[in-house]
Design a protein around this motif. Structure first.
Motif, PDB file in Angstrom:
ATOM      1  N   ASN A 106       0.866  -1.154   0.060  1.00 12.46           N
ATOM      2  CA  ASN A 106      -0.058  -0.028  -0.001  1.00 12.46           C
ATOM      3  C   ASN A 106       0.956   1.129  -0.117  1.00 12.46           C
ATOM      4  N   ASP A 107       0.454   2.181  -0.119  1.00 14.69           N
ATOM      5  CA  ASP A 107       0.985   3.583  -0.197  1.00 14.69           C
ATOM      6  C   ASP A 107       1.564   4.141   0.927  1.00 14.69           C
ATOM      7  N   THR A 135       7.653   1.452  -4.961  1.00 21.30           N
ATOM      8  CA  THR A 135       6.165   1.470  -5.485  1.00 21.30           C
ATOM      9  C   THR A 135       4.984   1.346  -4.331  1.00 21.30           C
ATOM     10  N   GLY A 136       3.925   1.694  -4.459  1.00 20.39           N
ATOM     11  CA  GLY A 136       2.890   1.415  -3.636  1.00 20.39           C
ATOM     12  C   GLY A 136       1.638   1.188  -4.139  1.00 20.39           C
ATOM     13  N   SER A 159       0.264  10.197  -1.913  1.00 20.03           N
ATOM     14  CA  SER A 159       1.397   9.409  -3.020  1.00 20.03           C
ATOM     15  C   SER A 159       1.780  10.482  -4.241  1.00 20.03           C
ATOM     16  N   LEU A 174       5.138   8.970  -5.819  1.00 19.44           N
ATOM     17  CA  LEU A 174       5.182   7.837  -5.553  1.00 19.44           C
ATOM     18  C   LEU A 174       4.544   6.840  -6.832  1.00 19.44           C
ATOM     19  N   THR A 210       2.224   4.029  -8.246  1.00 19.84           N
ATOM     20  CA  THR A 210       1.391   3.239  -7.522  1.00 19.84           C
ATOM     21  C   THR A 210       0.350   2.855  -8.316  1.00 19.84           C
ATOM     22  N   ARG A 261      -3.652   2.990  -8.489  1.00 22.40           N
ATOM     23  CA  ARG A 261      -4.720   3.687  -8.191  1.00 22.40           C
ATOM     24  C   ARG A 261      -6.151   2.985  -8.094  1.00 22.40           C
TER      25      ARG A 261
END
Length: 373
Positions: A279-280, A304-305, A312, A319, A321, A323
């Protein structure tokens, strides 16, 4: 308005509940006074633990949900829908960490509130702490017409009781295969697909060959699906990865993410070339720890998240990520509840998987692009 008789779960279609159990029924079943039953739900700490458990057990067996006010008693309608989600706050953690940890739930709340207003409903929210006051969920359910709950926040037996009286929507996490949970409406996001696409981007576009996946020790179906997507992308690219994440964390907070980054940096052997977080929040914590250690992201290691919380894109480097549509998830939960209320619970259960998108940003070496997937 909620009907006092609604469709029974799959495999129990012939069982119709025609009369709601009352506080008198619970008191009689538990062998206590009506006043004691009332205290269990209003001031649980004032009741001896053994008595409290006996009352709650009787309530579960009978399917009793305490009514929140006189209007609810008379009309079975409150004009309110409820949401229960885990309280991620950690009393030992910094306030900032607690605030950012709540951003995921905040987005879902925003979506539910937006849709609830359109339909003339109010939203009642409750954060469920493990080991919290007994009967919290039942108290919330007694004040609403419909109920949305994050996966694995509420014990299955409590949800079963609540769903006899009102529509329930499960949010996040795949269905777990039980006849009861299959009966509920359900909304999740494409966790596996999103993590697969993000990992594939790291492997194919950035040449990553030593990725480390960091998840949680808790049995989170969302995190497991993300790890499955990570492993699939690695297998397709011929990159070896184990059957377990590189690290399992106790909680998915910034503090735990910082600790994870420290452990990976201090482990013997070569540093992974990518930290892939579940997760972020944890990814943001790792960014700060790596900066403290003088390591450059993404030159020394990619981070990365997953989630796409507002934070983020505000951290530096921004970041990379996945979504997920958190606001939309909240809106669709409300829409499903309102539809069930309008149809008096009729119709087959609905299961929706919402699409996600990959945001490619500076923490993997990209400039931000239009999300993919």
């Amino acid at each position: 308005m909620v009907s006092s008789a609604r469709a029974a779960p799959t495999g129990e279609r012939n069982r119709i509940v025609t009369a709601a159990p009352t506080v008198y029924d619970v008191a009689e079943r538990a062998g206590v006074s009506i006043a004691t039953v009332s205290r269990v739900y209003r001031t649980p700490d004032s009741v001896r633990a053994s008595t409290r458990e006996r009352v709650l057990a009787a309530a579960r067996e009978l399917g009793y949900v305490p009514s929140g006010n006189a209007r609810g008693l008379a009309s079975r309608s409150t004009g309110v829908i409820g949401l229960c989600f885990p309280d991620y706050g950690d009393p030992a953690a910094d306030t900032e960490d607690d605030d950012t940890a709540m951003l995921y739930s905040d987005q879902i709340i925003r979506g539910m509130e937006r849709a609830a207003r359109r339909h003339g409903y109010a939203l009642l929210i409750a954060a469920s702490l493990k080991g919290g006051a007994a009967g919290l969920v039942a108290k919330v359910a007694g004040r609403v017409d419909g109920f949305a709950v994050m996966a694995r926040t509420v014990p299955t037996e409590e949800l079963e009781v609540i769903s006899r009286r009102m529509p329930v929507v499960m949010l996040a996490g795949p269905r777990e295969g039980t006849a009861f949970l299959d009966h509920l409406d359900h909304i999740e996001v494409a966790n596996e697909d999103g993590q697969h696409e993000l990992t594939r981007h790291l492997l194919v576009d950035h040449g990553v060959r030593r990725p480390a996946y960091i998840g949680t020790i808790e049995q989170s179906p969302d995190v497991q699906a993300r790890f499955d997507g990570f492993r699939l992308a690695c297998r397709e690219a011929g990159v070896e990865t184990g059957d377990e994440p590189a690290l399992r964390l106790g909680r998915l907070t910034q503090e735990e993410g910082a600790r994870a980054a420290a452990r990976l940096c201090e482990s013997p052997g070569e540093l992974p070339d990518a930290f892939v977080f579940a997760n972020d929040q944890t990814a943001v914590g790792a960014l700060r720890e790596l900066e403290r250690r003088g390591l450059s992201v993404p030159d020394d290691v990619i981070v990365t998240g997953f989630d796409g919380i507002p934070l983020s894109r505000l951290v530096r480097p921004a970041l990379t990520t996945v979504r997920q549509p958190m606001v939309r998830m909240g809106e669709e939960a409300t829409e499903l509840l309102v539809r069930r209320l309008s149809s008096k619970g009729e119709g087959e259960p609905v299961s929706r998987v919402l699409p996600v998108s990959v945001a490619r940003r500076a923490s993997c070496g990209c400039t931000e692009t239009t999300p993919t997937l």
